[in-house]
Design an enzyme around this catalytic site. Structure first.
Site, mmCIF file in Angstrom:
data_model
loop_
_atom_site.group_PDB
_atom_site.id
_atom_site.type_symbol
_atom_site.label_atom_id
_atom_site.label_comp_id
_atom_site.label_asym_id
_atom_site.label_seq_id
_atom_site.Cartn_x
_atom_site.Cartn_y
_atom_site.Cartn_z
ATOM 1 N N PRO A 30 0.827 -1.208 0.000
ATOM 2 C CA PRO A 30 0.000 0.000 0.000
ATOM 3 C C PRO A 30 0.864 1.262 0.000
ATOM 4 C CG PRO A 30 -0.655 -1.499 1.749
ATOM 5 C CD PRO A 30 0.616 -2.030 1.183
ATOM 6 N N GLU A 31 0.485 2.228 -0.810
ATOM 7 C CA GLU A 31 1.183 3.503 -0.864
ATOM 8 C C GLU A 31 0.280 4.571 -0.228
ATOM 9 O OE1 GLU A 31 2.820 4.181 -4.806
ATOM 10 O OE2 GLU A 31 2.995 2.045 -5.159
ATOM 11 N N ARG A 72 2.046 -12.657 5.670
ATOM 12 C CA ARG A 72 3.505 -12.777 5.573
ATOM 13 C C ARG A 72 4.244 -12.232 6.793
ATOM 14 N NH1 ARG A 72 5.471 -11.213 -0.334
ATOM 15 N NH2 ARG A 72 7.416 -11.943 0.573
ATOM 16 N N ARG A 124 20.918 16.268 -7.445
ATOM 17 C CA ARG A 124 20.585 14.839 -7.285
ATOM 18 C C ARG A 124 20.803 14.130 -8.611
ATOM 19 N NH1 ARG A 124 21.229 14.893 -2.419
ATOM 20 N NH2 ARG A 124 20.158 16.628 -1.418
#
Ligand SMILES: [Zn+2]
Length: 271
Positions: free
Chosen positions: A2-3, A113, A152
Protein backbone atom coordinates in the site's frame (compact mmCIF):
# COMPACT_ATOMS: atom_id res chain seq x y z
CA UNK A 1 2.54 -2.67 -0.95
CA UNK A 2 0.00 0.00 0.00
CA UNK A 3 1.18 3.50 -0.86
CA UNK A 4 -0.04 6.90 0.32
CA UNK A 5 -3.56 6.79 -1.22
CA UNK A 6 -4.26 3.29 0.09
CA UNK A 7 -3.02 4.07 3.60
CA UNK A 8 -4.98 7.34 3.55
CA UNK A 9 -8.13 5.46 2.54
CA UNK A 10 -7.67 2.86 5.28
CA UNK A 11 -6.95 5.58 7.86
CA UNK A 12 -10.11 7.49 6.98
CA UNK A 13 -12.16 4.30 7.21
CA UNK A 14 -10.63 3.49 10.58
CA UNK A 15 -11.26 7.01 11.86
CA UNK A 16 -14.94 6.56 11.10
CA UNK A 17 -15.01 3.12 12.67
CA UNK A 18 -13.03 3.42 15.91
CA UNK A 19 -12.58 7.08 16.93
CA UNK A 20 -14.02 7.62 20.40
CA UNK A 21 -13.92 3.95 21.35
CA UNK A 22 -12.05 2.70 24.42
CA UNK A 23 -9.76 -0.30 24.25
CA UNK A 24 -10.94 -3.06 26.59
CA UNK A 25 -8.66 -6.01 25.96
CA UNK A 26 -5.58 -6.56 23.83
CA UNK A 27 -4.59 -10.02 22.60
CA UNK A 28 -1.12 -10.32 21.14
CA UNK A 29 -0.99 -13.66 19.33
CA UNK A 30 2.37 -13.06 17.69
CA UNK A 31 4.81 -11.04 19.77
CA UNK A 32 7.10 -9.85 16.97
CA UNK A 33 4.24 -7.89 15.39
CA UNK A 34 3.58 -5.82 18.56
CA UNK A 35 6.46 -3.44 19.17
CA UNK A 36 6.83 -1.26 22.28
CA UNK A 37 9.71 0.74 23.81
CA UNK A 38 11.95 -1.15 26.23
CA UNK A 39 10.21 -1.62 29.57
CA UNK A 40 6.75 -0.82 28.20
CA UNK A 41 4.18 -3.61 28.06
CA UNK A 42 2.29 -3.35 24.79
CA UNK A 43 -1.01 -4.93 25.83
CA UNK A 44 -1.21 -3.58 29.39
CA UNK A 45 -0.39 -0.04 28.27
CA UNK A 46 -3.09 0.00 25.62
CA UNK A 47 -5.80 -1.28 27.92
CA UNK A 48 -8.20 1.51 28.88
CA UNK A 49 -6.86 3.92 26.25
CA UNK A 50 -9.43 5.90 24.30
CA UNK A 51 -8.94 6.41 20.55
CA UNK A 52 -8.85 10.17 19.97
CA UNK A 53 -8.53 9.89 16.19
CA UNK A 54 -6.82 8.14 13.31
CA UNK A 55 -4.53 9.80 10.78
CA UNK A 56 -1.73 8.99 8.38
CA UNK A 57 1.96 9.87 8.20
CA UNK A 58 3.89 8.56 5.16
CA UNK A 59 2.82 4.92 4.78
CA UNK A 60 1.86 4.60 8.45
CA UNK A 61 -1.64 4.55 9.89
CA UNK A 62 -1.44 6.56 13.12
CA UNK A 63 -3.95 5.81 15.86
CA UNK A 64 -3.90 8.82 18.21
CA UNK A 65 -4.68 7.87 21.79
CA UNK A 66 -6.21 10.21 24.37
CA UNK A 67 -3.10 9.96 26.59
CA UNK A 68 -0.91 11.36 23.80
CA UNK A 69 0.49 7.92 23.01
CA UNK A 70 0.25 6.70 19.44
CA UNK A 71 -0.19 3.33 17.87
CA UNK A 72 1.39 3.28 14.43
CA UNK A 73 0.57 0.57 11.93
CA UNK A 74 2.73 -0.33 8.96
CA UNK A 75 1.09 -2.87 6.66
CA UNK A 76 4.22 -3.67 4.62
CA UNK A 77 3.33 -6.31 1.99
CA UNK A 78 0.24 -8.11 3.18
CA UNK A 79 -0.87 -6.51 6.45
CA UNK A 80 -4.54 -5.72 6.91
CA UNK A 81 -6.67 -4.05 9.54
CA UNK A 82 -10.22 -5.31 9.85
CA UNK A 83 -12.95 -3.85 12.02
CA UNK A 84 -15.52 -6.35 13.25
CA UNK A 85 -18.90 -5.60 14.85
CA UNK A 86 -19.87 -7.07 18.24
CA UNK A 87 -20.82 -10.71 18.15
CA UNK A 88 -18.47 -11.68 15.31
CA UNK A 89 -17.63 -15.26 16.19
CA UNK A 90 -14.12 -15.47 14.79
CA UNK A 91 -11.24 -13.08 14.40
CA UNK A 92 -10.16 -12.62 10.78
CA UNK A 93 -7.76 -15.36 9.55
CA UNK A 94 -4.08 -14.61 10.23
CA UNK A 95 -4.96 -12.16 13.02
CA UNK A 96 -1.85 -11.50 15.11
CA UNK A 97 -3.14 -8.66 17.27
CA UNK A 98 -6.73 -8.27 18.40
CA UNK A 99 -7.99 -5.11 20.09
CA UNK A 100 -11.44 -5.47 21.61
CA UNK A 101 -13.19 -2.22 22.48
CA UNK A 102 -15.41 -1.84 25.52
CA UNK A 103 -18.49 -1.69 23.26
CA UNK A 104 -17.66 -5.09 21.75
CA UNK A 105 -16.26 -3.89 18.40
CA UNK A 106 -12.91 -5.37 17.44
CA UNK A 107 -9.89 -4.36 15.44
CA UNK A 108 -7.89 -7.23 13.95
CA UNK A 109 -4.40 -6.79 12.61
CA UNK A 110 -3.88 -9.68 10.20
CA UNK A 111 -0.85 -10.41 8.08
CA UNK A 112 -0.18 -13.54 6.05
CA UNK A 113 3.51 -12.78 5.57
CA UNK A 114 4.07 -11.21 9.02
CA UNK A 115 6.18 -8.25 7.87
CA UNK A 116 3.67 -5.66 9.14
CA UNK A 117 4.05 -4.05 12.56
CA UNK A 118 1.98 -2.29 15.21
CA UNK A 119 4.20 0.00 17.21
CA UNK A 120 3.35 1.74 20.46
CA UNK A 121 4.91 5.20 20.71
CA UNK A 122 5.06 7.02 24.04
CA UNK A 123 3.59 10.52 24.28
CA UNK A 124 5.92 13.11 22.82
CA UNK A 125 8.40 10.56 21.49
CA UNK A 126 9.75 11.25 18.00
CA UNK A 127 9.26 8.35 15.63
CA UNK A 128 9.13 9.67 12.07
CA UNK A 129 12.30 11.74 11.95
CA UNK A 130 13.53 9.82 8.92
CA UNK A 131 10.48 10.59 6.83
CA UNK A 132 10.46 13.09 3.99
CA UNK A 133 7.95 15.82 3.19
CA UNK A 134 4.29 14.89 2.80
CA UNK A 135 3.51 15.38 -0.91
CA UNK A 136 -0.01 16.67 -0.25
CA UNK A 137 1.02 19.09 2.49
CA UNK A 138 1.42 22.85 2.16
CA UNK A 139 5.14 22.39 2.78
CA UNK A 140 5.51 20.57 -0.53
CA UNK A 141 5.39 23.54 -2.88
CA UNK A 142 6.38 23.51 -6.51
CA UNK A 143 9.48 25.57 -5.73
CA UNK A 144 10.47 23.24 -2.86
CA UNK A 145 10.37 20.33 -5.27
CA UNK A 146 12.28 22.22 -7.99
CA UNK A 147 15.15 22.89 -5.58
CA UNK A 148 15.05 19.38 -4.05
CA UNK A 149 16.24 17.98 -7.40
CA UNK A 150 19.29 20.25 -7.61
CA UNK A 151 22.46 18.19 -7.42
CA UNK A 152 20.58 14.84 -7.28
CA UNK A 153 22.16 12.66 -9.91
CA UNK A 154 20.10 9.54 -9.25
CA UNK A 155 17.37 8.48 -11.67
CA UNK A 156 14.27 10.57 -11.02
CA UNK A 157 12.21 7.46 -10.33
CA UNK A 158 14.66 6.27 -7.66
CA UNK A 159 14.54 9.76 -6.14
CA UNK A 160 10.75 9.64 -5.94
CA UNK A 161 10.83 6.24 -4.23
CA UNK A 162 13.36 7.34 -1.61
CA UNK A 163 11.22 7.98 1.49
CA UNK A 164 13.93 10.24 2.90
CA UNK A 165 12.91 13.00 0.43
CA UNK A 166 9.18 12.55 -0.15
CA UNK A 167 6.92 10.29 1.93
CA UNK A 168 4.42 7.75 0.73
CA UNK A 169 5.20 7.43 -2.98
CA UNK A 170 5.83 3.87 -4.17
CA UNK A 171 6.19 2.16 -7.50
CA UNK A 172 2.68 2.67 -8.83
CA UNK A 173 2.44 6.42 -8.28
CA UNK A 174 6.05 7.11 -9.30
CA UNK A 175 5.40 5.41 -12.66
CA UNK A 176 2.07 7.16 -13.13
CA UNK A 177 3.31 10.65 -12.23
CA UNK A 178 6.35 10.35 -14.52
CA UNK A 179 4.09 9.36 -17.40
CA UNK A 180 1.71 12.21 -16.66
CA UNK A 181 4.63 14.68 -16.63
CA UNK A 182 6.20 13.16 -19.78
CA UNK A 183 9.52 12.38 -18.06
CA UNK A 184 11.66 9.27 -18.67
CA UNK A 185 12.02 7.33 -15.37
CA UNK A 186 15.80 6.85 -15.73
CA UNK A 187 16.49 10.54 -16.33
CA UNK A 188 18.94 11.93 -13.74
CA UNK A 189 16.95 14.17 -11.40
CA UNK A 190 19.26 17.16 -11.79
CA UNK A 191 19.03 16.98 -15.60
CA UNK A 192 15.31 17.72 -15.63
CA UNK A 193 14.38 21.26 -16.68
CA UNK A 194 12.60 23.53 -14.22
CA UNK A 195 9.35 23.58 -16.22
CA UNK A 196 9.41 19.77 -16.30
CA UNK A 197 10.06 19.65 -12.55
CA UNK A 198 7.01 21.82 -12.00
CA UNK A 199 4.98 19.55 -14.26
CA UNK A 200 6.11 16.55 -12.22
CA UNK A 201 5.21 18.26 -8.95
CA UNK A 202 1.70 18.85 -10.28
CA UNK A 203 1.48 15.30 -11.63
CA UNK A 204 2.49 13.77 -8.29
CA UNK A 205 -0.23 15.63 -6.43
CA UNK A 206 -2.73 14.95 -9.20
CA UNK A 207 -2.27 11.15 -9.28
CA UNK A 208 -2.27 10.89 -5.47
CA UNK A 209 -5.46 12.95 -5.13
CA UNK A 210 -7.22 11.12 -7.96
CA UNK A 211 -6.30 7.80 -6.39
CA UNK A 212 -7.56 8.88 -2.95
CA UNK A 213 -10.82 9.91 -4.65
CA UNK A 214 -11.01 6.41 -6.13
CA UNK A 215 -10.18 4.86 -2.71
CA UNK A 216 -6.76 3.60 -3.82
CA UNK A 217 -5.39 1.04 -6.24
CA UNK A 218 -6.12 -2.68 -5.85
CA UNK A 219 -3.51 -4.45 -7.95
CA UNK A 220 -2.54 -7.03 -5.33
CA UNK A 221 -4.77 -7.87 -2.44
CA UNK A 222 -5.27 -4.35 -1.11
CA UNK A 223 -8.65 -3.70 0.48
CA UNK A 224 -9.63 -0.85 2.78
CA UNK A 225 -10.76 -1.07 6.41
CA UNK A 226 -14.26 -2.01 5.24
CA UNK A 227 -12.88 -4.85 3.10
CA UNK A 228 -13.60 -2.97 -0.15
CA UNK A 229 -11.28 -2.82 -3.14
CA UNK A 230 -10.08 0.51 -4.49
CA UNK A 231 -10.92 1.77 -7.99
CA UNK A 232 -7.79 3.49 -9.27
CA UNK A 233 -6.48 0.33 -10.99
CA UNK A 234 -9.02 1.18 -13.72
CA UNK A 235 -7.41 4.60 -14.27
CA UNK A 236 -3.74 3.56 -14.50
CA UNK A 237 -1.91 4.91 -17.55
CA UNK A 238 1.27 2.82 -17.48
CA UNK A 239 1.62 0.66 -14.37
CA UNK A 240 1.01 -2.99 -15.29
CA UNK A 241 0.05 -2.07 -18.90
CA UNK A 242 2.98 -3.75 -20.71
CA UNK A 243 2.39 -3.79 -24.48
CA UNK A 244 -0.85 -1.85 -24.32
CA UNK A 245 -1.10 1.41 -26.29
CA UNK A 246 -0.09 4.64 -24.55
CA UNK A 247 -3.18 6.69 -23.85
CA UNK A 248 -1.35 9.80 -25.10
CA UNK A 249 0.71 8.76 -28.15
CA UNK A 250 -0.43 5.22 -28.96
CA UNK A 251 3.02 3.57 -28.71
CA UNK A 252 3.17 0.33 -26.68
CA UNK A 253 3.99 0.70 -22.98
CA UNK A 254 7.32 -0.92 -22.09
CA UNK A 255 8.58 -2.43 -18.84
CA UNK A 256 12.20 -2.00 -17.82
CA UNK A 257 13.95 -2.62 -14.52
CA UNK A 258 15.31 0.37 -12.65
CA UNK A 259 16.79 0.04 -9.17
CA UNK A 260 15.51 -3.56 -9.10
CA UNK A 261 11.92 -2.40 -9.53
CA UNK A 262 9.68 -3.04 -12.53
CA UNK A 263 9.15 0.27 -14.30
CA UNK A 264 6.38 0.88 -16.82
CA UNK A 265 6.68 3.81 -19.21
CA UNK A 266 6.27 5.04 -22.77
CA UNK A 267 9.27 5.48 -25.06
CA UNK A 268 7.14 7.63 -27.33
CA UNK A 269 6.23 10.51 -25.04
CA UNK A 270 8.45 10.32 -21.91
CA UNK A 271 11.71 12.17 -22.52
ZN1 LIG B 1 3.15 7.74 -25.05
Amino acid sequence: MPELPEVETISRGLANAIAGKTIGTVDVLMTKIAVAPAGVHFAKTLRGERVAGVGRRAKYIVVELASGRRLTVHLRMTGRVIVQPPGTAQAHPYTHILLTFTDGWRLCFADVRQFGRMRLIEAGAAWDAEGGVEPLSEAFTSETFVSMLDGRRSAIKAFLLNQKWISGIGNIYACEALWEAGIRPARPANRISKPARRRLHGALQDVLLRSIDARGTSVDDYVDADGLKGGFQNELSVYGRLGEPCRRCGKPIVRTVLGQRGTWWCRGCQK
